[in-house]
Design a protein around this motif. Structure first.
Motif, mmCIF file in Angstrom:
data_model
loop_
_atom_site.group_PDB
_atom_site.id
_atom_site.type_symbol
_atom_site.label_atom_id
_atom_site.label_comp_id
_atom_site.label_asym_id
_atom_site.label_seq_id
_atom_site.Cartn_x
_atom_site.Cartn_y
_atom_site.Cartn_z
ATOM 1 N N ASN A 161 3.064 6.030 -2.298
ATOM 2 C CA ASN A 161 4.209 6.932 -2.424
ATOM 3 C C ASN A 161 4.557 7.199 -3.880
ATOM 4 O OD1 ASN A 161 4.415 7.389 0.288
ATOM 5 N ND2 ASN A 161 6.076 5.937 0.613
ATOM 6 N N HIS A 162 4.346 6.236 -4.757
ATOM 7 C CA HIS A 162 4.545 6.489 -6.178
ATOM 8 C C HIS A 162 3.595 7.600 -6.639
ATOM 9 C CE1 HIS A 162 4.022 5.917 -10.532
ATOM 10 N NE2 HIS A 162 5.314 5.668 -10.497
ATOM 11 N N GLU A 211 4.763 14.594 0.509
ATOM 12 C CA GLU A 211 5.878 13.867 1.110
ATOM 13 C C GLU A 211 5.501 12.396 1.242
ATOM 14 O OE1 GLU A 211 6.956 15.706 4.796
ATOM 15 O OE2 GLU A 211 7.313 17.647 3.858
ATOM 16 N N ALA A 212 6.481 11.538 0.953
ATOM 17 C CA ALA A 212 6.264 10.099 1.049
ATOM 18 C C ALA A 212 5.848 9.709 2.460
ATOM 19 C CB ALA A 212 7.543 9.363 0.651
ATOM 20 N N LYS A 213 5.041 8.661 2.560
ATOM 21 C CA LYS A 213 4.536 8.175 3.847
ATOM 22 C C LYS A 213 5.394 7.016 4.346
ATOM 23 C CE LYS A 213 1.115 10.987 3.993
ATOM 24 N NZ LYS A 213 1.070 12.043 4.987
ATOM 25 N N SER A 214 5.594 6.981 5.642
ATOM 26 C CA SER A 214 6.353 5.899 6.275
ATOM 27 C C SER A 214 5.442 4.704 6.533
ATOM 28 C CB SER A 214 6.939 6.379 7.597
ATOM 29 O OG SER A 214 5.886 6.598 8.533
ATOM 30 N N ILE A 270 0.848 -1.202 0.000
ATOM 31 C CA ILE A 270 0.000 0.000 0.000
ATOM 32 C C ILE A 270 0.878 1.245 0.000
ATOM 33 C CG2 ILE A 270 -1.576 1.357 1.441
ATOM 34 C CD1 ILE A 270 -2.860 -1.371 2.261
ATOM 35 N N ARG A 271 1.887 1.237 0.869
ATOM 36 C CA ARG A 271 2.806 2.384 0.980
ATOM 37 C C ARG A 271 3.548 2.606 -0.340
ATOM 38 N NH1 ARG A 271 7.874 3.919 1.862
ATOM 39 N NH2 ARG A 271 8.661 1.820 1.516
ATOM 40 N N ARG A 272 4.034 1.545 -0.951
ATOM 41 C CA ARG A 272 4.768 1.656 -2.211
ATOM 42 C C ARG A 272 3.912 2.295 -3.305
ATOM 43 N NH1 ARG A 272 4.074 -1.629 -6.172
ATOM 44 N NH2 ARG A 272 3.316 -3.341 -4.894
#
Length: 180
Positions: free
Chosen positions: A29-30, A42-45, A24-26
């Motif tokens: 973040n894309h 900003e990308a999520k951790s 999900i994060r990948r």
């Protein structure tokens, strides 16, 4: 009203869990880094996505579509609170994200169909989608499922050095009478 959508062969769907968070994060973040489907900049951790998943419940689920053979997350969709104000408890916002390598295979339509059905079963009355300008495919998908355009918010977002309009679409999935 609405469209039918089936899951393409080679994929499976389920409620999202801890094991899906990296996928999900990948995918998210894309979208953060390359497009305007989200106004996050900003990308999520992984920790952020864990807290985000925890904020969902039976009425506002997160679904993932995985490749059957390897279990990799290919797409996800969610219903989220429209507002923290209690009067909005029966309204949910729709989000759908598909890995670019799996786009144009019907995954978005399948997720939207599943989210609509889940909303009906979960007591949600109204679904809302915010779609940034330039996303004709998302607008067409929502219209195919009966969403109607209710307005455009002009230049409300700024990303990649430009102001961006946002279209608001809605779909009533519940009965008109409260408590029905």
């Amino acid at each position: 009203m609405g469209a039918e959508a089936s899951l393409p062969e080679g994929y499976s769907v389920s409620l999202a869990g801890e094991k899906d968070l990296e996928g999900i994060r990948r995918i998210y973040n894309h979208a953060v880094e390359t497009g305007t489907a989200t106004f996050d900049t900003e990308a999520k951790s992984l920790e952020d996505r864990r807290a985000w998943l925890t904020a969902h419940d039976e009425a506002r689920p997160v679904f993932v579509i995985r490749l059957k053979e390897i279990g990799e997350v290919a797409a996800w969709g969610s219903l989220s609170r429209w507002s923290e104000k209690r009067a909005y408890d029966t309204t949910a916002e729709v989000s759908i994200y598909v890995d670019p390598a799996h786009q144009k295979r019907g995954l978005g339509g399948f997720l939207l169909s599943r989210l609509i059905e889940s909303a009906r079963q979960g007591g949600i009355h109204m679904l809302i989608s915010r779609i940034a300008e330039g996303n004709a495919a998302s607008l067409a998908l929502h219209r195919r499922f009966g969403f109607r355009h209710v307005g455009t918010l002009r230049e409300v977002g700024r990303k990649f050095g430009r102001y961006i309009d946002v279209d608001i679409l809605e779909l009533r999935v519940g009965d008109r009478e409260a408590g029905s």
